[in-house]
Scaffold this active site. Structure first.
Site, PDB file in Angstrom:
ATOM      1  N   ALA A 104       0.815  -1.211   0.000  1.00 31.73           N
ATOM      2  CA  ALA A 104       0.000   0.000   0.000  1.00 31.73           C
ATOM      3  C   ALA A 104       0.852   1.266   0.000  1.00 31.73           C
ATOM      4  O   ALA A 104       0.375   2.349  -0.358  1.00 31.73           O
ATOM      5  CB  ALA A 104      -0.937   0.005   1.215  1.00 31.73           C
TER       6      ALA A 104
ATOM      7  N   ASP B 131      17.013  12.654   4.267  1.00 33.51           N
ATOM      8  CA  ASP B 131      16.695  13.922   4.919  1.00 33.51           C
ATOM      9  C   ASP B 131      17.175  14.004   6.365  1.00 33.51           C
ATOM     10  O   ASP B 131      16.699  14.841   7.128  1.00 33.51           O
ATOM     11  CB  ASP B 131      15.179  14.195   4.862  1.00 33.51           C
ATOM     12  CG  ASP B 131      14.871  15.696   4.908  1.00 33.51           C
ATOM     13  OD1 ASP B 131      15.713  16.478   4.446  1.00 33.51           O
ATOM     14  OD2 ASP B 131      13.804  16.063   5.439  1.00 33.51           O
TER      15      ASP B 131
END
Length: 240
Positions: free
Chosen positions: A55, A116
């Site tokens: 998903a 990040d």
């Protein structure tokens, strides 16, 4: 003190062309950032496993899975996923889970990049320009990825469109030269002669060089002479 040597500029990264062909790369996550990471390592011929619930796969990563370009493990990350892995790329939106991946990689001495989170990265991904064998990377050492992209675009605008072809032909000539002069002691002469070709031939001439031209160029190597493109074409005309 002498100032003829370059000054040391600390705080940088060691920029390397990391050869990961057939190495096992684990990608944790399946979103947009993961998609970019996956393409980078696939371009370097790595074997890629993606761990992420189905998903959570974005369209591009789902495509890589459907084309069997990567192996997909349909669940969240588990520590055993690190077995036999050479590199880890983590791109998930869970800071705590990301840090746990980082800690496990440190324990196992596996180089990792946590997207990040610069302090949790052994290496960074720069902004890349690619033209065949030519790769140019711009890195801001994690400070400004968008600025790296802007700089990369400006560099790309200054490069000729056919630079990649010229490099490919130069590589072919270099490999042929190694067959002509395979001995180790020939190394300095080979390097000097190839440098002469690259410096004296124009980009357009290197692009136009075909197999016959390469064979004719190599006939000059023994004498050490660096022929001009015109001289090679004269030899070609005589052979026709």
């Amino acid at each position: 003190m002498s100032t003829k040597f370059p000054e040391v500029q600390g705080g940088g990264s060691l920029i390397l062309a990391w050869q990961i062909r057939d190495k096992h790369v684990l990608v944790v996550g399946g979103g947009e950032v993961a998609a970019g990471r996956i393409l980078n390592v696939l371009n370097a011929d790595a074997k890629v496993t993606v761990v992420c619930p189905a998903a959570g796969l974005n369209e591009e990563v789902a495509y890589r899975v459907s084309q069997k370009q990567v192996i997909h493990v349909d669940r969240t990350f588990e520590p055993q996923d690190l077995e036999g892995v050479d590199m880890v790329l983590c791109a998930i939106d869970d800071p705590a889970a990301s840090t746990r991946v980082w800690q496990l990689c440190k324990e196992k001495k596996i180089p990792a990049n946590i997207a990040d989170v610069p302090p949790e990265c052994d290496f960074y991904f720069g902004s890349m320009y690619r033209d065949g064998p030519l790769q140019v990377m711009v890195s801001t050492n994690g400070n400004g990825p968008k600025l790296a992209s802007i700089v990369r675009k400006k560099i790309a605008e200054t490069l000729p469109d056919n630079m990649g072809t010229a490099i490919e032909n130069t590589g072919k000539l270099r490999r042929k030269l190694r067959h002509v002069a395979p001995n180790i002691e020939e190394g300095p002469k080979r390097m000097k002669w190839m440098s002469g070709i690259c410096e004296s031939w124009s980009l357009e001439e290197l692009v136009k060089m075909d197999e016959q031209d390469m064979d004719n160029v190599l006939t000059y190597y023994a004498s050490g002479k660096v022929p001009t493109y015109a001289e090679v074409q004269v030899k070609r005309d005589v052979q026709s």
